[in-house]
Scaffold this active site. Sequence first.
Site, PDB file in Angstrom:
ATOM      1  N   MET A   1     -11.646   1.749  -4.109  1.00 34.41           N
ATOM      2  CA  MET A   1     -12.054   2.812  -5.039  1.00 34.41           C
ATOM      3  C   MET A   1     -13.435   3.383  -4.654  1.00 34.41           C
ATOM      4  O   MET A   1     -14.353   3.425  -5.476  1.00 34.41           O
ATOM      5  CB  MET A   1     -12.078   2.280  -6.477  1.00 34.41           C
ATOM      6  CG  MET A   1     -10.706   1.844  -6.947  1.00 34.41           C
ATOM      7  SD  MET A   1     -10.743   0.775  -8.384  1.00 34.41           S
ATOM      8  CE  MET A   1     -11.128  -0.809  -7.690  1.00 34.41           C
TER       9      MET A   1
ATOM     10  N   ASP B   1       2.318   1.165 -11.791  1.00 34.53           N
ATOM     11  CA  ASP B   1       1.102   1.957 -11.589  1.00 34.53           C
ATOM     12  C   ASP B   1       1.448   3.305 -10.991  1.00 34.53           C
ATOM     13  O   ASP B   1       2.489   3.471 -10.366  1.00 34.53           O
ATOM     14  CB  ASP B   1       0.208   1.253 -10.545  1.00 34.53           C
ATOM     15  CG  ASP B   1      -0.503   0.053 -11.121  1.00 34.53           C
ATOM     16  OD1 ASP B   1      -0.411  -0.165 -12.323  1.00 34.53           O
ATOM     17  OD2 ASP B   1      -1.157  -0.659 -10.318  1.00 34.53           O
TER      18      ASP B   1
ATOM     19  N   LYS C   1      -3.121   4.280 -13.964  1.00 31.60           N
ATOM     20  CA  LYS C   1      -4.559   4.138 -14.168  1.00 31.60           C
ATOM     21  C   LYS C   1      -5.217   4.764 -12.963  1.00 31.60           C
ATOM     22  O   LYS C   1      -5.179   4.227 -11.879  1.00 31.60           O
ATOM     23  CB  LYS C   1      -4.951   2.657 -14.184  1.00 31.60           C
ATOM     24  CG  LYS C   1      -4.611   1.975 -15.452  1.00 31.60           C
ATOM     25  CD  LYS C   1      -5.274   0.618 -15.474  1.00 31.60           C
ATOM     26  CE  LYS C   1      -5.715   0.253 -16.863  1.00 31.60           C
ATOM     27  NZ  LYS C   1      -6.823   1.046 -17.365  1.00 31.60           N
TER      28      LYS C   1
ATOM     29  N   ALA D   1      -3.079   4.964   3.219  1.00 32.74           N
ATOM     30  CA  ALA D   1      -2.741   4.027   4.304  1.00 32.74           C
ATOM     31  C   ALA D   1      -1.278   3.597   4.230  1.00 32.74           C
ATOM     32  O   ALA D   1      -0.763   3.327   3.145  1.00 32.74           O
ATOM     33  CB  ALA D   1      -3.644   2.800   4.211  1.00 32.74           C
TER      34      ALA D   1
ATOM     35  N   GLY E   1       0.178  -1.564  -7.266  1.00 33.51           N
ATOM     36  CA  GLY E   1      -0.085  -1.200  -5.876  1.00 33.51           C
ATOM     37  C   GLY E   1      -0.774  -2.335  -5.135  1.00 33.51           C
ATOM     38  O   GLY E   1      -1.522  -3.105  -5.731  1.00 33.51           O
ATOM     39  N   GLY E   2      -0.496  -2.460  -3.844  1.00 39.62           N
ATOM     40  CA  GLY E   2      -1.156  -3.478  -3.019  1.00 39.62           C
ATOM     41  C   GLY E   2      -0.804  -4.873  -3.463  1.00 39.62           C
ATOM     42  O   GLY E   2       0.358  -5.207  -3.705  1.00 39.62           O
ATOM     43  N   ASP E   3      -1.843  -5.705  -3.601  1.00 36.23           N
ATOM     44  CA  ASP E   3      -1.656  -7.068  -4.109  1.00 36.23           C
ATOM     45  C   ASP E   3      -2.087  -7.078  -5.578  1.00 36.23           C
ATOM     46  O   ASP E   3      -3.151  -6.552  -5.908  1.00 36.23           O
ATOM     47  CB  ASP E   3      -2.527  -8.045  -3.297  1.00 36.23           C
ATOM     48  CG  ASP E   3      -2.314  -9.459  -3.782  1.00 36.23           C
ATOM     49  OD1 ASP E   3      -1.458 -10.150  -3.206  1.00 36.23           O
ATOM     50  OD2 ASP E   3      -2.961  -9.872  -4.764  1.00 36.23           O
TER      51      ASP E   3
ATOM     52  N   PRO F   1       0.788  -1.238   0.000  1.00 33.28           N
ATOM     53  CA  PRO F   1       0.000   0.000   0.000  1.00 33.28           C
ATOM     54  C   PRO F   1       0.823   1.292   0.000  1.00 33.28           C
ATOM     55  O   PRO F   1       0.263   2.370  -0.137  1.00 33.28           O
ATOM     56  CB  PRO F   1      -0.816  -0.115   1.287  1.00 33.28           C
ATOM     57  CG  PRO F   1      -0.058  -1.053   2.153  1.00 33.28           C
ATOM     58  CD  PRO F   1       0.734  -1.959   1.270  1.00 33.28           C
TER      59      PRO F   1
HETATM   60  C1  LIG Z   1      -7.106  -0.358  -8.560  1.00 35.62           C
HETATM   61  S1  LIG Z   1      -7.279  -0.599  -6.852  1.00 35.62           S
HETATM   62  C2  LIG Z   1      -5.845  -1.534  -6.508  1.00 35.62           C
HETATM   63  C3  LIG Z   1      -5.907  -2.231  -5.188  1.00 35.62           C
HETATM   64  C4  LIG Z   1      -4.595  -2.915  -4.853  1.00 35.62           C
HETATM   65  N1  LIG Z   1      -4.322  -3.966  -5.793  1.00 35.62           N
HETATM   66  C5  LIG Z   1      -4.567  -3.462  -3.433  1.00 35.62           C
HETATM   67  O1  LIG Z   1      -4.514  -4.683  -3.237  1.00 35.62           O
HETATM   68  O2  LIG Z   1      -4.569  -2.639  -2.494  1.00 35.62           O
HETATM   69  C6  LIG Z   1      -6.858   0.997  -6.237  1.00 35.62           C
HETATM   70  C7  LIG Z   1      -7.579   1.285  -4.929  1.00 35.62           C
HETATM   71  O3  LIG Z   1      -6.925   0.623  -3.849  1.00 35.62           O
HETATM   72  C8  LIG Z   1      -7.082   1.384  -2.677  1.00 35.62           C
HETATM   73  N2  LIG Z   1      -5.746   1.752  -2.172  1.00 35.62           N
HETATM   74  C9  LIG Z   1      -4.565   1.408  -2.698  1.00 35.62           C
HETATM   75  N3  LIG Z   1      -3.549   1.868  -1.925  1.00 35.62           N
HETATM   76  C10 LIG Z   1      -4.123   2.520  -0.898  1.00 35.62           C
HETATM   77  C11 LIG Z   1      -3.616   3.205   0.239  1.00 35.62           C
HETATM   78  N4  LIG Z   1      -2.300   3.316   0.478  1.00 35.62           N
HETATM   79  N5  LIG Z   1      -4.503   3.762   1.099  1.00 35.62           N
HETATM   80  C12 LIG Z   1      -5.830   3.654   0.897  1.00 35.62           C
HETATM   81  N6  LIG Z   1      -6.363   3.008  -0.159  1.00 35.62           N
HETATM   82  C13 LIG Z   1      -5.528   2.450  -1.046  1.00 35.62           C
HETATM   83  C14 LIG Z   1      -7.884   2.623  -3.051  1.00 35.62           C
HETATM   84  O4  LIG Z   1      -9.249   2.332  -2.828  1.00 35.62           O
HETATM   85  C15 LIG Z   1      -7.574   2.739  -4.520  1.00 35.62           C
HETATM   86  O5  LIG Z   1      -8.569   3.492  -5.196  1.00 35.62           O
END
Ligand SMILES: C[S@@+](CC[C@H](N)C(=O)[O-])C[C@H]1O[C@@H](n2cnc3c(N)ncnc32)[C@H](O)[C@@H]1O
Length: 326
Positions: A248, A111, A133, A277, A164-166, A88
Site C-alpha cells: 500500500m 475483497d 476495502k 503484479a 488478495g495475496g496471503d 496476487p
Molecule cells: C491490504 S494489502 C493486502 C496484501 C495481500 N494480503 C498480500 O499478501 O499480497 C493490499 C496491497 O497489497 C499489494 N498488492 C496486492 N496485490 C497486488 C498486485 N497484484 N500487484 C501489486 N501489488 C499488490 C498492494 O500494495 C495493495 O495496496
Amino acid sequence: MLGQSIRARIEAMLPRGLSAWAEAAKSWRPRVKSRLERFADRRAFWAAFVGRAWAGAERAPEEADFEALLAGTPERRGGSVTLVGAGPGDPELLTMKAVRALQTATIILHDDLVAPEILDLARREAVRIAVGKRGHGPSVRQSEIDSRLVALAQAGETVVRLKGGDPLIFGRATEEIEACRAAGIAVEIIPGISAAQGAAAALGFSLTERRVARRIQFVTGHGADGELPADLDWSSVADPAATTIVYMPRATMSQFAAAAIAAGLDPATPALAVANATRADQNHVAASLASIAGLAEGLPAGAPVILIVGQVARSATEAVKLLRAA
Ligand SMILES: C[S@@+](CC[C@H](N)C(=O)[O-])C[C@H]1O[C@@H](n2cnc3c(N)ncnc32)[C@H](O)[C@@H]1O
C-alpha cells in the site's frame, strides 16, 4: 466432433475414480432429497460431496461416505469459515486447497482485489458478496465483515473469506479469526502467494540475492489513519543489506523515500514499483529511491502497487532486460 474430442481429453486428464463418484451422485440424488428437507442442507451436502470426491478420486465412494456427508450437513454440524489466500491475481497461482475450498463454499465474501477469473472457479450457485476495502475509499467496515462471517457460519453456511495475496499478510485476518473463535466457529486458513513473491517471480529476480541482501522485510505505507506510519523502524529500512517491500505504498511513496533517505539509506538505492503484479496488465517502473515516487505516479490509477527497495531491485532491472532480449 471437436466437443467430443475436448471431452475425451479432459476425461483422460481426470483421476479415473471420479467417474464412480459421478455415478454415485446420480444414484444418491433421490435419497439425499428424501433425507434432507431443506434446500440449504442439500446444497451443503453436494458442496461437501465435491470436496470428498476430489479428495478420494482414486477410489470408489462407499455407503460410509454417504453417511459421513449426511452427518456433516450444516444442520447437524454448524457452519464454518475458511480464510483463503487468492494470490496476487494470476488464477494459476492459487493453491489446490484454495480451489477446493472455493468449490465447496456456499458463500464467498471477497475483497476488491480478487480477480473475477478466480471467483469463476467457485461453484456457480455459491453466493458471492464483495466486501471491498480500498484504502480510505468507500468500504464495508471491518466490524461488519466480522459479524457477517459469524452470522453466516451460525446459519450453517460454508463460508470462504477470500482475500488478495496471503490472508495473513496485511489482510486484517486477526479480527476475523478472533470474532469466529469467540463465537465458537471453526476457522481454517489457507495461505496464498503474497504480492511480493508474485512480483519477484513475475520479474524474475530473487528477493534475498545473497550477494546483496541479508534480510527481507514487509512494511506498510498506509497506517490505520491512511498516513505513513510514524513508528516504522527506520534504522531497519535504512539497512543497505535489506530488501524492503512496501505494501500500500501509493499515497505515501515520496514521504517513505524521504524518510528512508533521512534515516541514512543511499538515495541511489535501486527501487521498483510494480503494478498489477502477475496479471495480464502488469506494469512496473524502476528508478533510484530518490526518484521512484515521481515515476510511479505514471502507473495506472487504482491499480494495486508494491514498492521494492534494495540492491535486489537492480538485479530485477537486469533480469527484465534479459527477459526482453530473450
Ligand atoms: C491490504 S494489502 C493486502 C496484501 C495481500 N494480503 C498480500 O499478501 O499480497 C493490499 C496491497 O497489497 C499489494 N498488492 C496486492 N496485490 C497486488 C498486485 N497484484 N500487484 C501489486 N501489488 C499488490 C498492494 O500494495 C495493495 O495496496
